[in-house]
Write an enzyme that holds these catalytic residues in place. Structure first.
Site, mmCIF file in Angstrom:
data_model
loop_
_atom_site.group_PDB
_atom_site.id
_atom_site.type_symbol
_atom_site.label_atom_id
_atom_site.label_comp_id
_atom_site.label_asym_id
_atom_site.label_seq_id
_atom_site.Cartn_x
_atom_site.Cartn_y
_atom_site.Cartn_z
ATOM 1 N N ARG A 1 -10.174 19.007 -1.261
ATOM 2 C CA ARG A 1 -11.805 20.513 -0.848
ATOM 3 C C ARG A 1 -11.429 21.490 -0.116
ATOM 4 O O ARG A 1 -11.525 22.786 -0.054
ATOM 5 C CB ARG A 1 -13.004 19.509 -0.022
ATOM 6 C CG ARG A 1 -12.520 18.838 1.001
ATOM 7 C CD ARG A 1 -14.007 18.338 1.087
ATOM 8 N NE ARG A 1 -14.074 17.215 2.613
ATOM 9 C CZ ARG A 1 -14.509 17.490 3.454
ATOM 10 N NH1 ARG A 1 -15.729 18.488 3.738
ATOM 11 N NH2 ARG A 1 -14.033 16.735 4.264
ATOM 12 N N SER B 1 -19.463 21.113 4.772
ATOM 13 C CA SER B 1 -19.042 20.146 4.291
ATOM 14 C C SER B 1 -17.997 19.766 2.420
ATOM 15 O O SER B 1 -17.294 19.019 3.488
ATOM 16 C CB SER B 1 -19.679 18.819 3.724
ATOM 17 O OG SER B 1 -20.707 18.234 5.279
ATOM 18 N N GLU C 1 -31.000 21.802 -5.590
ATOM 19 C CA GLU C 1 -29.862 21.960 -6.112
ATOM 20 C C GLU C 1 -30.635 22.231 -7.983
ATOM 21 O O GLU C 1 -29.334 23.632 -8.629
ATOM 22 C CB GLU C 1 -28.054 20.804 -6.794
ATOM 23 C CG GLU C 1 -28.161 20.033 -5.340
ATOM 24 C CD GLU C 1 -28.527 19.358 -3.879
ATOM 25 O OE1 GLU C 1 -28.536 19.098 -3.392
ATOM 26 O OE2 GLU C 1 -30.368 19.044 -4.337
ATOM 27 N N PHE D 1 -25.513 14.800 -6.211
ATOM 28 C CA PHE D 1 -25.901 16.110 -6.775
ATOM 29 C C PHE D 1 -25.594 17.209 -7.329
ATOM 30 O O PHE D 1 -26.945 17.653 -8.006
ATOM 31 C CB PHE D 1 -26.116 16.943 -5.168
ATOM 32 C CG PHE D 1 -26.691 15.923 -3.972
ATOM 33 C CD1 PHE D 1 -27.575 14.701 -4.174
ATOM 34 C CD2 PHE D 1 -26.617 15.832 -3.125
ATOM 35 C CE1 PHE D 1 -27.925 13.870 -3.900
ATOM 36 C CE2 PHE D 1 -26.721 14.656 -1.739
ATOM 37 C CZ PHE D 1 -26.903 13.828 -1.261
ATOM 38 N N HIS E 1 -17.626 14.899 -2.748
ATOM 39 C CA HIS E 1 -17.114 13.996 -2.158
ATOM 40 C C HIS E 1 -17.729 12.680 -3.306
ATOM 41 O O HIS E 1 -18.286 11.751 -3.103
ATOM 42 C CB HIS E 1 -18.385 13.661 -1.287
ATOM 43 C CG HIS E 1 -17.949 14.580 0.480
ATOM 44 N ND1 HIS E 1 -17.419 15.974 0.044
ATOM 45 C CD2 HIS E 1 -18.858 14.174 1.034
ATOM 46 C CE1 HIS E 1 -17.417 16.326 1.553
ATOM 47 N NE2 HIS E 1 -18.294 14.815 1.868
ATOM 48 N N ASP F 1 -21.054 6.925 3.089
ATOM 49 C CA ASP F 1 -22.487 7.618 2.763
ATOM 50 C C ASP F 1 -22.492 6.537 2.369
ATOM 51 O O ASP F 1 -24.168 7.131 1.567
ATOM 52 C CB ASP F 1 -22.160 8.752 2.415
ATOM 53 C CG ASP F 1 -21.790 9.630 3.526
ATOM 54 O OD1 ASP F 1 -22.027 9.903 4.592
ATOM 55 O OD2 ASP F 1 -21.435 11.032 2.749
ATOM 56 N N ARG G 1 -13.211 13.159 -0.874
ATOM 57 C CA ARG G 1 -14.145 13.290 0.642
ATOM 58 C C ARG G 1 -12.500 13.432 1.933
ATOM 59 O O ARG G 1 -12.396 14.525 2.437
ATOM 60 C CB ARG G 1 -14.912 12.818 1.098
ATOM 61 C CG ARG G 1 -15.702 12.865 2.944
ATOM 62 C CD ARG G 1 -16.222 11.993 3.062
ATOM 63 N NE ARG G 1 -16.904 11.842 4.631
ATOM 64 C CZ ARG G 1 -18.207 10.998 5.284
ATOM 65 N NH1 ARG G 1 -18.739 10.633 4.124
ATOM 66 N NH2 ARG G 1 -17.990 11.067 6.405
#
Length: 311
Positions: free
Chosen positions: A5, A32, A53, A78, A104, A112, A162
């Site tokens: 990311r 994030s 979303e 999402f 992620h 998570d 992530r």
């Protein structure tokens, strides 16, 4: 080791300087997914849609109709999951110039838990007409994917992880949509991998080489459009295939490769390394990868299995 990311963050900022028609939307997760640096430099081209979303996807389609190239970023669960219907109806069907960024992704999101461990996103996106689907393996591939996605047209999806992963490509290494990269030559079967599994595939090859087994290692970063030529070459020259992905074995890279093998009319032994038909639990990344069988040892074992079945 670096974050995929971070490659997204750096490339998006660079795109922002290169063209003024790039816009970014997020769903309350800019820190994030790392779209925050873009927001800091281009505050009038970054919009937080909140935890909505579906609205984010619909807004992106509208902005696309006004001439913008829009990046929408959220967790893969999402962006590809919750928003799927809107992505289908307004982005895919509408052939909108929208890049869906699934952060992620996979089990490596770790603690998570299963509600966030999206192992279905590639299947969900691959099935959509006109949707390009990419799984970069490291920082530099993510960087190049973002730069390409920002300057092409039509629906586009790519996944990020992530945690930090090994950097196995370089700034000047070639990257082309739909063109696999061979990272190691060999004739003892082929390991076709994507994402963080590419580094593990290279580790598996090192393990096998100690016993004189030299599989080919192919980085299939583009799931759609698939590099069928690379697969057929692997069939002809190595006679067996193992796929490796941080995704369900249903509908992702393995399924795409298997479809290509069947349509080639040249059946070869195949095995799939991926998440079985199950959910995992909350835990540390490496513990979950081991629990799911996403390890270099498992890849090496599956190579031995297909080679034993090779004619």
């Amino acid at each position: 080791m670096d974050l995929t990311r971070q490659g997204f963050a750096d490339a998006l900022v660079e795109l922002g300087h290169e063209t003024d028609n790039v816009v970014a939307l997020d769903a309350d997760l800019s820190c994030s997914v790392l779209s925050a640096p873009f927001a800091k430099q281009f505050p009038h081209r970054q919009f937080n849609l909140g935890i909505a979303e579906q609205s984010m996807a619909a807004t992106a389609a509208g902005l696309s109709a006004m001439g913008f190239r829009v990046f929408i970023a959220s967790y893969a669960m999402f962006a590809a999951g919750r928003a799927w219907e809107i992505v289908r109806q307004q982005v895919s069907y509408g052939e909108a110039n929208v890049v869906v960024v699934g952060a992620h992704g996979g089990v490596s999101v770790g603690k998570d838990g299963p509600t966030h461990q999206c192992c279905e996103d590639l299947a969900l996106m691959r099935v959509l007409p006109k949707m390009k689907v990419v799984v970069p393996c490291d920082y530099w591939e993510t960087f190049k994917t973002v730069k390409y996605a920002g300057k092409t047209t039509g629906p586009f999806y790519f996944r990020m992880g992530r945690e930090k992963v090994p950097v196995v490509t370089g700034k000047d290494d070639p990257w082309e949509l739909g063109k696999a990269n061979t990272f190691a030559e060999g004739t003892d079967g082929t390991i076709i991998a994507c994402g963080l599994m590419v580094a593990l595939a290279l580790e598996a090859r090192e393990m096998l080489e100690r016993d004189g087994i030299r599989p080919r290692v192919v980085n299939m970063h583009t799931i759609k459009p698939l590099d069928v030529a690379a697969i057929e070459k692997a069939i002809d020259e190595t006679g067996a295939i193992v796929t490796a992905e941080e995704h369900s074995i249903i509908g992702g890279l393995g399924s795409a490769v298997a479809e290509a093998v069947v349509q080639s009319g040249k059946p070869v032994p195949m095995r799939f390394v991926g998440v079985e038909d199950r959910y995992l639990e909350s835990g540390a990344m490496n513990d979950l990868l081991k629990q799911a069988g996403l390890t270099s040892e498992h890849i090496a074992a599956e190579v031995r299995t297909v080679l034993a079945r090779r004619r």
